[in-house]
Enzyme design. Sequence first.
Site, PDB file in Angstrom:
ATOM      1  CB  SER A 192       8.502  78.191  35.934  1.00 47.15           C
ATOM      2  OG  SER A 192       9.593  78.788  36.336  1.00 47.15           O
ATOM      3  CE  LYS A 243      10.581  75.803  38.074  1.00 45.52           C
ATOM      4  NZ  LYS A 243      11.049  74.656  37.065  1.00 45.52           N
ATOM      5  CE  LYS A 292      12.929  79.135  37.451  1.00 47.27           C
ATOM      6  NZ  LYS A 292      13.692  77.833  37.125  1.00 47.27           N
ATOM      7  CG  ASP A 314      14.202  75.660  39.814  1.00 47.46           C
ATOM      8  OD1 ASP A 314      15.091  75.129  40.134  1.00 47.46           O
ATOM      9  OD2 ASP A 314      13.743  75.274  38.611  1.00 47.46           O
ATOM     10  CG  ASN A 340      17.348  77.571  38.266  1.00 46.29           C
ATOM     11  OD1 ASN A 340      16.404  78.070  38.465  1.00 46.29           O
ATOM     12  ND2 ASN A 340      17.369  76.582  37.541  1.00 46.29           N
ATOM     13  CD  GLU A 391      12.730  72.508  38.980  1.00 43.55           C
ATOM     14  OE1 GLU A 391      11.830  72.855  39.455  1.00 43.55           O
ATOM     15  OE2 GLU A 391      13.511  72.469  37.730  1.00 43.55           O
ATOM     16  CG  ASP A 446      16.312  71.356  35.942  1.00 50.99           C
ATOM     17  OD1 ASP A 446      16.834  70.869  34.873  1.00 50.99           O
ATOM     18  OD2 ASP A 446      15.846  72.376  35.915  1.00 50.99           O
ATOM     19  CE  LYS A 453      14.397  72.701  32.655  1.00 45.46           C
ATOM     20  NZ  LYS A 453      15.284  73.664  33.238  1.00 45.46           N
ATOM     21  N   GLY A 503      10.839  72.747  31.260  1.00 47.57           N
ATOM     22  CA  GLY A 503      11.030  73.789  29.843  1.00 47.57           C
ATOM     23  C   GLY A 503      12.134  74.495  29.896  1.00 47.57           C
TER      24      GLY A 503
HETATM   25  O1  OSB Z   1      15.454  75.637  36.201  1.00 44.08           O
HETATM   26  O2  OSB Z   1      13.409  74.906  35.316  1.00 44.08           O
HETATM   27  C1  OSB Z   1      14.317  75.703  35.252  1.00 44.08           C
HETATM   28  C2  OSB Z   1      13.649  78.139  32.460  1.00 44.08           C
HETATM   29  C3  OSB Z   1      15.150  78.217  31.896  1.00 44.08           C
HETATM   30  C4  OSB Z   1      16.106  77.699  32.415  1.00 44.08           C
HETATM   31  C5  OSB Z   1      15.746  77.045  33.682  1.00 44.08           C
HETATM   32  C6  OSB Z   1      14.715  76.698  34.053  1.00 44.08           C
HETATM   33  C7  OSB Z   1      13.640  77.344  33.564  1.00 44.08           C
HETATM   34  C8  OSB Z   1      12.181  77.441  34.020  1.00 44.08           C
HETATM   35  C9  OSB Z   1      11.022  78.009  33.141  1.00 44.08           C
HETATM   36  O3  OSB Z   1      11.931  76.898  35.167  1.00 44.08           O
HETATM   37  C10 OSB Z   1      10.659  76.629  32.472  1.00 44.08           C
HETATM   38  C11 OSB Z   1       9.566  77.112  31.450  1.00 44.08           C
HETATM   39  O4  OSB Z   1       8.591  77.399  31.914  1.00 44.08           O
HETATM   40  O5  OSB Z   1       9.996  76.564  30.183  1.00 44.08           O
HETATM   41 MG    MG Z   2      14.846  73.921  37.271  1.00 38.48          MG
END
Ligand code: OSB
Ligand code: MG
Length: 369
Positions: free
Chosen positions: A136, A162, A164, A190, A192, A215, A240, A264, A292
Amino acid sequence: MKLEAVELIRLDVPLKSTFRTSEGAVNVHEVVWVHAITDVGEGWAECAANGLPDYSSEFHTGAALVLKEFLIPNLMKLGNDLTAEAVAPSLHWVKGHRMAKAAIETALLDAQLRAANTSLATYLGAVKETVPAGVSVGIMDSLPELLKFVEGYLAEGYLRIKLKIQPGWDYEPVKLIREAFGPDLMLQVDANTAYTRDDFDLLKRLDEFNLLLIEQPIEEEDILGHARLAEYIETPVCLDESIVSADIARDAIELGAAEIINIKPSRVGGYIESVKIHDVAQAAGIPVWCGGMLETGIGRAANLALAALPNFTLPGDTSASNRYFAVDTTEPFVLVDGHISVPTGPGIGVDPIREIVDGYTVSTEWVKR
Ligand code: OSB
Ligand code: MG
């Protein structure tokens, strides 16, 4: 088994570099560890709730308080009737707080499985010895910086990238990475929850990059909005934040909102609920992958066990220890040919390295019977 005492350890683990998402930036991985002492032995878990309630409503100090005030005393009252499988039903009366619940359930599962000399992978139904790893990649200050990081991860052997994204950091970075590394790179994004129902045309522009998935583009509560978006764009919509239980997963799939699911364990209340989601998705023909929360070795080990189940058909965010940490809290997980080995030892299969953990420890608190 009987829960005798729990040590709650607060850790501040520095990150190698800032990790920025649409929800905020972190330099230090702030977490609470749950160290359960039972009559059959000890168990360990990392509570995934981080410093701020910016990914979900949970945060590390809140999780520690809920564990101490409600979850642990409740489980202690079960006396000898306690099993890892009994944790979720007995804590059902506590609304939410899934990351806190996941942590105590996982620590007890670890203790139970160590006593039975069984690995978590075997217990969950793993079918693989290694799992493909993705990485990520956070939001950067500039496009050249992004290119440099992605180049580095690909050189290490990561099998999928991935990115962000957020408004203002979406089309251009994705175009850059797709053009630099070609059409065969497994690439996904992703958001979020950074977008709204008004952004569908903007998100549709990403269709030209043939992404594996997008995502959590919009608000976590907006399942119907994701279903509408999934109809509107070509890129598969992956959820997610929205998926907090197997029931929600089933509904989201039925609505057409979840074409792929990021599981997760922390977000859904643990590994037992994660297997239920895996099964619901598998029955519906929906692929899953393991997300993660920047876990150190204790949490990463357990995620790898889950990622070895059959319907985890896409590479996860289960990257190597050195993705985030100069020195991990356990023997480090390393990338070999783009894969990470699933631990085979009893329980989660790894042990904390006490001297290293002590160096990261901010405070320790005991909850006793
Ligand atoms: O949205 O997947 C997510 C990390 C912290 C909070 C949310 C996310 C993430 C990551 C990294 O994308 C995941 C990882 O490498 O552990
Ligand atoms: Mg995510």
